[in-house]
Motif scaffolding. Sequence first.
Motif, PDB file in Angstrom:
ATOM      1  N   PRO A 387      33.448  44.565  51.237  1.00  0.00           N
ATOM      2  CA  PRO A 387      34.069  45.758  51.829  1.00  0.00           C
ATOM      3  C   PRO A 387      33.105  46.453  52.787  1.00  0.00           C
ATOM      4  N   ALA A 397      31.292  45.042  58.053  1.00  0.00           N
ATOM      5  CA  ALA A 397      31.415  44.512  56.692  1.00  0.00           C
ATOM      6  C   ALA A 397      30.728  43.150  56.640  1.00  0.00           C
ATOM      7  N   ASP A 419      38.142  37.473  50.132  1.00  0.00           N
ATOM      8  CA  ASP A 419      38.097  38.698  50.929  1.00  0.00           C
ATOM      9  C   ASP A 419      38.263  39.884  49.980  1.00  0.00           C
ATOM     10  N   SER A 421      37.647  43.055  50.934  1.00  0.00           N
ATOM     11  CA  SER A 421      37.642  44.275  51.746  1.00  0.00           C
ATOM     12  C   SER A 421      38.629  45.312  51.239  1.00  0.00           C
TER      13      SER A 421
END
Length: 718
Positions: A387, A397, A419, A421
């Motif tokens: 993130p 990021a 991922d 994020s």
Amino acid sequence: MRRDVQVTAADIARLAGVGRAAVSNWRRRHADFPQPVGGTATSPAFSLAEIRAWLLSPGSPGSAGHDRELPSDEWLWQDLRAVAGDDDLADLIADLGAFLVYTHRRARDWAELAAGDDAAVAAALPERIREVVPAFPAVLPPDRVPLIRAVARLGTERGASGAFEFLRERYFETHSRRLHPTPREITELSLELAGLGAEVPTGPRVPGDAGPEPAGSRVRGVPGPESPGRRVRSVLDPVCGAGDHLLAALDRSSAVRVMGQEADPAVARLTAVRLALRGDDTDVRTGDSLRADAFPGETADAVVCNPPFNDRAWGYEELASDPRWEYGLPPRMESELAWVQHALAHLRPDGVAVLLMPPAVGNRRSGRRIRGQLLRRGALRAVIGLPAGAVPNVAVALNLWVLCRPAEPRTPGHVLMIDTSGRPGDYAEAAVAAWRRFDAGEELDEPGVSRTVPVIDLLDDEIDLTPARHLSTAAHLPPERVTGTRDRLADLLRTVAELTPAVRTEPRDLPLVPLSELLRRGMLTLHQQAPVRPGEETEVADGSAVLTAEDVVLDRPPSGRTPEHAVRREILTRPGDVAVPQVVRVPVARVLTRGGAVLGTHLHLLRPDPEALDADFLAGFLSGPANLRHYGPASSTGIRVDVRRAEVPLLPIEEQRAYGEAFRRLASFSAALRETAEVGENLIRLTADGLTHGGLQPPAGDDSSGPPHDVKKESRER
């Protein structure tokens, strides 16, 4: 020779053990307060000698005669500044750290030597320290022995490691550009991915604690064994800096060998001492790992590092024919790919390397040939998108690359793409859980989060390793995930409404007294623990559960075990005890609901008399923001809590119990509110993904697909 150095208002506050506001008041109200000798109008600097004389003068408001002990550690730090210039201060701290290593490992020897006079200590000490830490001067001036004794006293109070950490932190507060620390969450995640540390304590997140993770924290909530056939006995960090990765490795296993290399000589010496105080098999060397590898031919079970990014002067010309470039010569502008191959060159067969990388390394055209070779030969196992903000002060990021050196040639199959994020609160847990499933041979396909991607699908013209571009969409999002999350949110909203604290808005003056007064009156007792020193025996049985400071911060059951958390004596907790960590980001005090655990180090344990002092009342006031001014000054690791200085109202027991009930209700409200926010964020993400990928549709006409009617009505009424 003692120099007269300059100190700021913050330094003066630390020396006097008060807040900055008190120093400002002294300047306004006392005509004899020293005048500035430097700095600026908004940030003046003062003469340390003049401040010392003023603070120690009889009748000074900053003196110890005003019911306050002057902090000896801060005076020691300023003494160090006075005897060594900025260029020599790091070496002096490293020498004092070497002395602490000696006292840590040969406590009895120092006790015998310290009984002599300063001349005798100066003559004998260097040789004895060099037997333990060779990098110590051969000659010790007799006028430095008082400093040595002061550091020894600080080591007795805090432990050798704690004393050195204090000096080290103070140094880097004024030399912050020499250090770029790696967040603890990243180091712990990297070690988990590398296979070190099978026993990970589980537990929920702390309700109401919005601060950063405390030092010593691990990836939470991800239990599980080490990967089959992988046993991590050695860890290398070729760009170790302050040793964050290696220190975390020692925290996980006292038996692991750690090796590091650092280009800055001063930082390397300080890191060498820092690690030597925590482990017996540590090796930190000085130099640029790419240009002058200090561990040629050495291999490790795990390589973890945070290499420098976008370094154009990494040594492209002189290293063009280096044998480490097994996967291709790194382009001039791709220093990160040089570090990747350096890490692989130092891995033993089946070893794992984890590197923190900028996202551009995964898609720049100049590096696609090397990326292709890493994929074809099975060296790249996973790419994990982190993130934004996971690494402070970095604008983008970052990614974690997980690599391995296969023991035998094999046909590459899949690469794991993750991922995280969209999961800033639990990205480490999500990454570790997916990695363990993948490492066990399972195929993953969780829309928007993780997927095992066939290598052949990545070997196109771009060889783009950006995780988000290879994940499945939420087009087939199960409807029950959305409806279940919405129902859970509705239940939580009702709970939050029911738990909203009810208080009377009638101000009152509370008769505050310091906790030391309550101790004097016998209303409670204070217990503290100390670690076992070399040569000492412990009365605690191996395998006993240990309550750690991290457990208290995270509000979870005891997670430590002896001998990993060896302590000097057995102090067992009881229900109704109040535990207070000695170093925190925000004030924390927990009432223990279970007993029987051994008290760990770095904790204050308060045991109130239930007939005179309510435990929840006590914990509520100890963790309140009003007591921040009574605790020690903040540092890079947090606030040092001197619980004796905290102030608590002196009230009848019935009033205390009313306050205690209010604090218990407030804690429940905080926990429910935090869970509501997490569930709400998850619902937002699920709904947005479903709408944008076709898995969900907007409501048709007057279709009511929002929260239940009664919740909407309650919201409008409020």
